[in-house]
Scaffold this motif. Sequence first.
Motif, short mmCIF file in Angstrom:
data_model
loop_
_atom_site.label_atom_id
_atom_site.label_comp_id
_atom_site.label_asym_id
_atom_site.label_seq_id
_atom_site.Cartn_x
_atom_site.Cartn_y
_atom_site.Cartn_z
N VAL A 41 44.46 45.09 33.92
CA VAL A 41 43.46 46.00 34.44
C VAL A 41 42.83 45.31 35.66
N PRO A 42 42.81 45.99 36.82
CA PRO A 42 42.29 45.35 38.03
C PRO A 42 40.80 45.01 37.91
N ASP A 43 40.44 43.86 38.49
CA ASP A 43 39.02 43.49 38.54
C ASP A 43 38.40 44.05 39.81
N GLY A 44 37.10 43.85 39.96
CA GLY A 44 36.38 44.38 41.12
C GLY A 44 36.88 43.83 42.45
N ASP A 45 37.25 42.56 42.50
CA ASP A 45 37.78 41.97 43.73
C ASP A 45 39.11 42.62 44.10
N HIS A 46 39.94 42.87 43.11
CA HIS A 46 41.22 43.55 43.32
C HIS A 46 40.98 44.91 43.97
N GLY A 47 40.02 45.66 43.42
CA GLY A 47 39.68 46.97 43.98
C GLY A 47 39.14 46.87 45.40
N ALA A 48 38.34 45.86 45.67
CA ALA A 48 37.79 45.66 47.02
C ALA A 48 38.90 45.37 48.02
N ILE A 49 39.91 44.62 47.60
CA ILE A 49 41.03 44.30 48.49
C ILE A 49 41.82 45.56 48.82
N ILE A 50 42.11 46.37 47.81
CA ILE A 50 42.90 47.58 48.08
C ILE A 50 42.12 48.53 48.98
N THR A 109 55.35 48.72 50.12
CA THR A 109 54.66 48.59 48.84
C THR A 109 53.73 47.39 48.93
N VAL A 110 52.66 47.43 48.15
CA VAL A 110 51.65 46.38 48.17
C VAL A 110 51.36 45.94 46.74
N GLU A 111 51.30 44.66 46.53
CA GLU A 111 50.84 44.10 45.26
C GLU A 111 49.76 43.06 45.56
N ILE A 112 48.75 43.05 44.71
CA ILE A 112 47.66 42.07 44.78
C ILE A 112 47.73 41.30 43.46
N THR A 113 47.87 40.00 43.54
CA THR A 113 48.03 39.23 42.30
C THR A 113 46.80 39.36 41.42
N ILE A 142 49.54 40.24 48.49
CA ILE A 142 48.27 39.56 48.74
C ILE A 142 48.06 38.65 47.54
N ASP A 143 48.27 37.35 47.77
CA ASP A 143 48.34 36.37 46.70
C ASP A 143 47.01 35.64 46.58
N ARG A 144 46.23 36.01 45.57
CA ARG A 144 44.91 35.40 45.39
C ARG A 144 44.99 34.00 44.80
N ASP A 145 46.13 33.62 44.24
CA ASP A 145 46.28 32.26 43.72
C ASP A 145 46.50 31.26 44.84
N SER A 146 47.40 31.57 45.75
CA SER A 146 47.71 30.65 46.85
C SER A 146 46.91 30.94 48.11
N CYS A 147 46.08 32.00 48.07
CA CYS A 147 45.23 32.40 49.20
C CYS A 147 46.06 32.63 50.46
N LEU A 186 39.38 38.24 52.91
CA LEU A 186 40.07 38.02 51.64
C LEU A 186 39.60 36.74 50.93
N LYS A 187 39.07 35.80 51.71
CA LYS A 187 38.54 34.56 51.08
C LYS A 187 37.39 34.87 50.14
N SER A 188 36.71 35.99 50.33
CA SER A 188 35.59 36.38 49.47
C SER A 188 36.04 36.95 48.13
N PHE A 189 37.32 37.27 48.02
CA PHE A 189 37.79 37.98 46.84
C PHE A 189 38.70 37.14 45.95
N VAL A 190 38.52 35.82 45.98
CA VAL A 190 39.31 34.93 45.12
C VAL A 190 38.36 34.12 44.25
#
Length: 191
Positions: A41-50, A109-113, A142-147, A186-190
């Motif tokens: 289930v996406p978190d708020g940061d995930h939603g902000a990125i999309i 297609t887009v995926e956000i980790t 958009i890889d939030r683990d490796s930024c 995007l640095k704000s959403f990790v």
Amino acid sequence: MSISADHRPQMSAEEFEELAAHAPETVTLEFIDGKIGVKAVPDGDHGAIIMWLLRRCMQSRPELDLHIEQGLLVEAYRSGHARPDGVLAPIAHFAGQGEWADPDGVLMTVEITSYDPDTDRRDRVEKPAAYAAAGIPVYLLIDRDSCDTVIHSEPEGGKYRSIRSYDFGVEFVIPELGIPLETEILKSFVR
């Protein structure tokens, strides 16, 4: 050609569609490489990125829509079912199609980790292969683990021939689509 036990599908595509149709709204199911998967289930940061990406796409390419979680039929013989975080296509491209649409005409297609144990296998291995095999020209991760932001393009033979990575904070253009991305936010959403 024999199929090894490791590569036998867990169920048929029809059985998956039936299961997905009756899954609770709190669960998002996918069927890739013959295996059922559950998207976190996406978190708020995930939603902000999309939403950030949606605005970028609309500003740069108003003739396109970024569909959130549109189901796509992917893989050989359309037996795979993926629900990308975003699907870029011409306006009204999916009108008249069902929950699981044909990927023909999809531009990206887009995926956000997500912060779950399946992210590596799902977003970095299985999905690029499925999207490339379906002939989708661009896969944006958009890889939030490796930024970093990774652009996969030039699908051929079930894989993307070109893979470019940009650290969060770098400004670049998705060349295949002409969409500029300033990624400092995007640095704000990790975590």
